[in-house]
Design an enzyme around this catalytic site. Sequence first.
Site, PDB file in Angstrom:
ATOM      1  CG  ASP A  54       1.265   6.339 -10.024  1.00  0.00           C
ATOM      2  OD1 ASP A  54       0.074   6.143 -10.722  1.00  0.00           O
ATOM      3  OD2 ASP A  54       1.807   5.455 -10.267  1.00  0.00           O
ATOM      4  CG  ASP A  84      -4.211  -0.664   2.889  1.00  0.00           C
ATOM      5  OD1 ASP A  84      -4.576  -0.090   4.055  1.00  0.00           O
ATOM      6  OD2 ASP A  84      -4.911  -0.263   1.644  1.00  0.00           O
TER       7      ASP A  84
END
Length: 727
Positions: A440, A133
């Site tokens: 998460d 990224d």
Amino acid sequence: MSYTNSNPNQLPTLNTFKLDPLTPFNRLHLLLYSFSLLLLFYHHLTSSSPLLLILSDLILAFQWAFTQAFRWRPIRRREFPDRIPDDNLPSLDVFICTADPWKEPPMTVVSTALSVMAYEYPPDKISVYVSDDGGSDLTLFAFMEAAKFARYWLPFCTENGIVERAPEAYFGSSSVSGSGSDEEIKMMYEKMKEKVEDVMEKGYVCGGHLDINAEEYDVLKKWKSYTHRDHPAVVQVLLESSKDSDIMGNAMPSLIYVSREKRPTSAHHFKAGALNALTRVSSILSNAPVILTLDCDMSSYDPQTPRRALCYILDPAIAPKLAYVQFPQRFQGLNKTDIYGSEIKRLYRINLRGLDGLLGPNYIGSGCFFVRRALYGPQSPGPGPFPSDLKEFSMTDANRGSMRSESVLKRAHEVTGCNYELDTKWGSEIGFRYGSLSEDLNTGFRMQCEGWVSIFCDPERPAFLGDAPKNLNDALSQNKRWVVGQLEFIFSKYSPLTFGIRKASLLMGMAYAWFFWGFLSIPLTMYTLLPQLALIYNVQLFPKLSDPWFYLYAYLFLTAYSQDLIEFLVHNGTIQTWWSDQRMWMIRGLTSFASGTIQFIMNQTGISAPGFTLTNKATEEGQSERYDNGVFEFGVSSPFFVSLGTAAILNLSSFMFGLLMATRRDGFFCEMFVPLFLSAFGVANCWPILEAMFLREDGGKMPRNVTNASILVAGVICMFGYFVLVD
């Protein structure tokens, strides 16, 4: 062959579990402690305690209540990976995410990738995807070099029975034999490392002296011309299992570099967005039914790990509802006393074992084996990885054709575009879920609310080892980011106290509500200030030593700390590491919990606040030595340190004043024992801070301007405390 753990007549058994032996004692303690808390609040109401003190105890009581969900039914599991035959093993896709080559050095990411490429698993069934990224040509170059080195590294690991298959870990350990083959492979690794570091030092990839072909150079040159936040998608197949082989002629795992399209006008959803892009790309290139997600520094430490996960994924008694198998995050290079509490044993091991007895552990962002079909929404019948309305997304035959074919790569580029997710369910009902920096926590929770379960696998030998922060500021910055993400999750429409209790269970809702870390800043701050100010101004906030109510306070404090210590020791901790862990919870409460809460409030009210920041994986000169010696690292002028310095000075001042008054005034010790004890407890916890402010001269000492600011703030608080506590 059939796999089960529910019928003793069907063999082999792939896994077993048993209830934690501490469970009966935990339930008895729950009953006694609950009654004691009721007595505490009765005392507060009848003795006119300050509102701030009541609020603090109320928050601590709720946090304690939420913790009991983890203690209700903890279980311990055991798996038997040697009982899984080699035939018909499912394919495995591995996702590794990185975002900044300067904070996450490419050689660390390369080492992680090589460690999983070298699994004791059919290499033609492994595909490793690296999401960059940061959009960095430096990272791409490092992986071009890694693809070449892998041709030698993988057979070397197999032939020599290497267990630590991350090159960084292996060459830095005592496992190196010093044989000719060891020296040869080490020289190759050092040459690759030197080449990558040379490119990192220059800040760009140049031609000439680099051993790269013209095609590779053209790719890197083109990639260099783009900017971090404005570039098209890049999908580069560096190794393809059906085409590439190692020096022994054996098939190699596939290795694919992916950098999704970035545009300043498009939302990218941080790590969750990157993982969803990898999910789509992998479904086109390899489409493995099992997906492993890894942090860029979390390398494999056990080449048998996939087989351990399969002990649950292949168990027909578990498989129909199984979403993922979560391994704990464990860390290498921690100093003897783990001064920054980086192991975070309660979050990564104790609590996960408790959740395992309910619907399963939460997803912790790394070391997790997902069943692909679970990422596509609620449970769907049939063995396929996709619900019926998504079948057209994947290739009909994942092994048909080449990954490098123009049609396949064209489709892979399309699904990593900025606009691909528009008007779709990606991030809301499909894939890794958006809406929180803690993608998460959000993802695992939503899966469990959809009817899926998870498994916690905690073998004696760590499955993965990562790098923990080596200085205090980085450790606190990491926790601040977690707190912001947790509060985004807690105050969403999927709050565990509403949505979770309805869709999952009461205990699961309570367990996820434990992540109200931000609000712990209130009681931890109050107990750092109020008793100390009360001691200085001789204000009675707590029962005297001769008062029967004193024993209630003593019971609540001692039993809570004792239970925490026992759990820590049972999970292979030590008294020293437990002390570091509880001290860090106090430090976090005064710093990252408070600042994370403030940033969340600012974000919600539209006030500009700092965005996502990465944890620095690079170590500055001198830090490693101080860390290894158990010395706290300050060094920078962080606002976090002003809070800590203020607390340290206030506790030291009140403790010294209390001791002085106890020697001069009869009855003072008995009357003010509780605030005197809390001040002494505060000084013991703050000692590394006081030492850094007044006794140290090394590069990690507290900056002078922070010390001066802390003294000033402590003085202001003392003056303000007079008007609050003294009539």
